[in-house]
Design an enzyme around this catalytic site. Structure first.
Site, PDB file in Angstrom:
ATOM      1  N   GLU A   1     -30.890  -1.013 -33.331  1.00 42.86           N
ATOM      2  CA  GLU A   1     -31.153   0.045 -32.362  1.00 42.86           C
ATOM      3  C   GLU A   1     -30.087   1.138 -32.411  1.00 42.86           C
ATOM      4  OE1 GLU A   1     -32.085  -3.856 -30.040  1.00 42.86           O
ATOM      5  OE2 GLU A   1     -30.848  -3.238 -31.728  1.00 42.86           O
TER       6      GLU A   1
ATOM      7  N   CYS B   1     -27.071  -2.322 -26.585  1.00 45.78           N
ATOM      8  CA  CYS B   1     -28.160  -1.439 -27.020  1.00 45.78           C
ATOM      9  C   CYS B   1     -28.932  -0.885 -25.829  1.00 45.78           C
ATOM     10  CB  CYS B   1     -29.080  -2.177 -27.990  1.00 45.78           C
ATOM     11  SG  CYS B   1     -28.246  -2.592 -29.544  1.00 45.78           S
TER      12      CYS B   1
END
Length: 157
Positions: A56, A87
């Site tokens: 991510e 994330c």
């Protein structure tokens, strides 16, 4: 709408498989803006020896570069595994509109499994769609860790 989610998740799965072929935990991510992929990522912690090299984070960085902006307001993130707290924080900070993930992460998921970042009074709350191609995403992870355990058992004998 489901077909488009499955199509983009299939793309993220390709990056997860690539990560697995490189000895990384198979997590893949893509960021979509106006139905175009503008950021891609796959886990690279082992290769880069960098704790921040999550799929991510890499995809977010690439998407910011593509748009020349840290604000990803009209962007959707597709990721094969529920994002971790780091994330999830980056998702909030980059103002990603929507997160679509495949498999749940009962050990460190931050969009509902262990905790839900959207339950806090933050300045941005992404829409979350979970379980898209969940079985396929979970299968990649299961196969990777099963293979890893098998290698460890073989080498210890």
């Amino acid at each position: 709408m489901t077909n488009i989610h499955e199509n983009f998740m299939s793309e993220a799965l390709c990056f997860a498989r690539l990560a697995a072929s490189e000895g990384e935990v198979p997590v893949g991510a893509i960021i979509v803006h106006n139905n175009q992929i503008i950021g891609v990522g796959r886990n690279a912690r082992e290769k880069d020896q960098n704790a921040l090299a999550h799929a991510e984070m890499i995809a977010i960085s690439e998407a910011c570069g593509a748009l020349s902006s840290w604000r990803l307001l009209d962007c959707d993130l597709y990721v094969t595994l529920e994002p971790c707290p780091m994330c999830a924080g980056a998702i909030v900070n980059s103002r990603i509109r929507r997160v679509i993930f495949g498999a749940y992460d009962p050990k460190s998921g931050a969009l509902g499994s262990v905790f839900d970042i959207n339950s806090f009074s933050l300045n941005h709350k992404p829409e979350v769609i979970s379980g898209v191609l969940e079985n396929e995403c979970a299968h990649e992870l299961s196969m990777f860790f099963s293979s890893l355990r098998e290698k460890r058992n073989t080498s210890s004998q």
